[in-house]
Design a protein around this motif. Structure first.
Motif, PDB file in Angstrom:
ATOM      1  N   ILE A   1     -13.079  -1.502  -1.021  1.00  0.00           N
ATOM      2  CA  ILE A   1     -11.986  -0.183  -1.657  1.00  0.00           C
ATOM      3  C   ILE A   1     -12.445   0.852  -2.690  1.00  0.00           C
TER       4      ILE A   1
ATOM      5  N   GLU B   1     -13.106   4.480  -2.896  1.00  0.00           N
ATOM      6  CA  GLU B   1     -12.303   5.656  -3.570  1.00  0.00           C
ATOM      7  C   GLU B   1     -12.951   6.196  -4.896  1.00  0.00           C
TER       8      GLU B   1
ATOM      9  N   GLY C   1      -0.336  -2.985  -1.145  1.00  0.00           N
ATOM     10  CA  GLY C   1       0.610  -1.676  -0.042  1.00  0.00           C
ATOM     11  C   GLY C   1      -0.244  -2.220   0.956  1.00  0.00           C
ATOM     12  N   ASP C   2      -1.107  -3.117   0.654  1.00  0.00           N
ATOM     13  CA  ASP C   2      -1.546  -3.985   2.546  1.00  0.00           C
ATOM     14  C   ASP C   2      -1.181  -5.151   1.990  1.00  0.00           C
TER      15      ASP C   2
ATOM     16  N   ARG D   1      -5.600   4.322  -6.973  1.00  0.00           N
ATOM     17  CA  ARG D   1      -5.813   4.328  -5.702  1.00  0.00           C
ATOM     18  C   ARG D   1      -5.833   2.748  -5.086  1.00  0.00           C
ATOM     19  N   THR D   2      -7.094   2.263  -5.706  1.00  0.00           N
ATOM     20  CA  THR D   2      -7.712   0.783  -5.706  1.00  0.00           C
ATOM     21  C   THR D   2      -6.311   0.020  -6.130  1.00  0.00           C
TER      22      THR D   2
ATOM     23  N   LYS E   1      -2.962   0.582  -5.664  1.00  0.00           N
ATOM     24  CA  LYS E   1      -2.174   0.672  -4.698  1.00  0.00           C
ATOM     25  C   LYS E   1      -2.386   0.323  -2.739  1.00  0.00           C
ATOM     26  N   GLU E   2      -4.026   0.909  -3.316  1.00  0.00           N
ATOM     27  CA  GLU E   2      -4.142  -0.635  -1.633  1.00  0.00           C
ATOM     28  C   GLU E   2      -4.239  -1.686  -1.074  1.00  0.00           C
TER      29      GLU E   2
END
Length: 118
Positions: free
Chosen positions: A39, A43, A99-100, A92-93, A95-96
């Motif tokens: 990821i 990103e 979040g996932d 962003r990494t 959060k992903e």
């Protein structure tokens, strides 16, 4: 660059899983960090590709897996400078990953693999 993830287990979980908890958590953490590595590479901003190619993982000891970046200027990309806007690719990494539910998914997969759950 570093990311710290703390995983807490209930007493019941520890009793059921027993001695396998370290093995299961370690393998789940390795899988999660490898996914986070992919990821983060996706990103990361690309100008020459050096930043992306410098992102990787290390596993120095049981229970520790590190997402690493081999160039110091990652910090300036992540947080910006007076001459450059921030490009928070590490944020962003994270959060992903969160979040996932990658950590939970990998722990569940390991529990199924070990025959502890279905």
């Amino acid at each position: 660059m570093s990311m710290t993830i703390k995983i807490d287990y209930s007493e019941h979980f520890e009793k059921v899983v027993g001695a396998q908890i370290d093995k299961i958590a370690d393998e789940a953490l390795k899988r999660t960090i490898v996914e986070a590595d992919s990821i983060c590479q996706r990103e990361a901003p690309v100008r020459t590709g050096t930043l992306r190619r410098s992102i990787g993982t290390s596993h120095p000891r049981m229970g520790t897996v590190c997402l690493t970046c081999g160039v110091e200027y990652w910090f300036f990309n992540q947080y910006g400078t007076s001459k450059m806007d921030a490009n928070p690719f590490v944020t962003r990494t994270a959060k992903e990953v969160i979040g996932d539910n990658l950590i939970e998914t990998n722990i569940n997969d390991m529990l199924v693999k070990e025959g502890i759950t279905r």
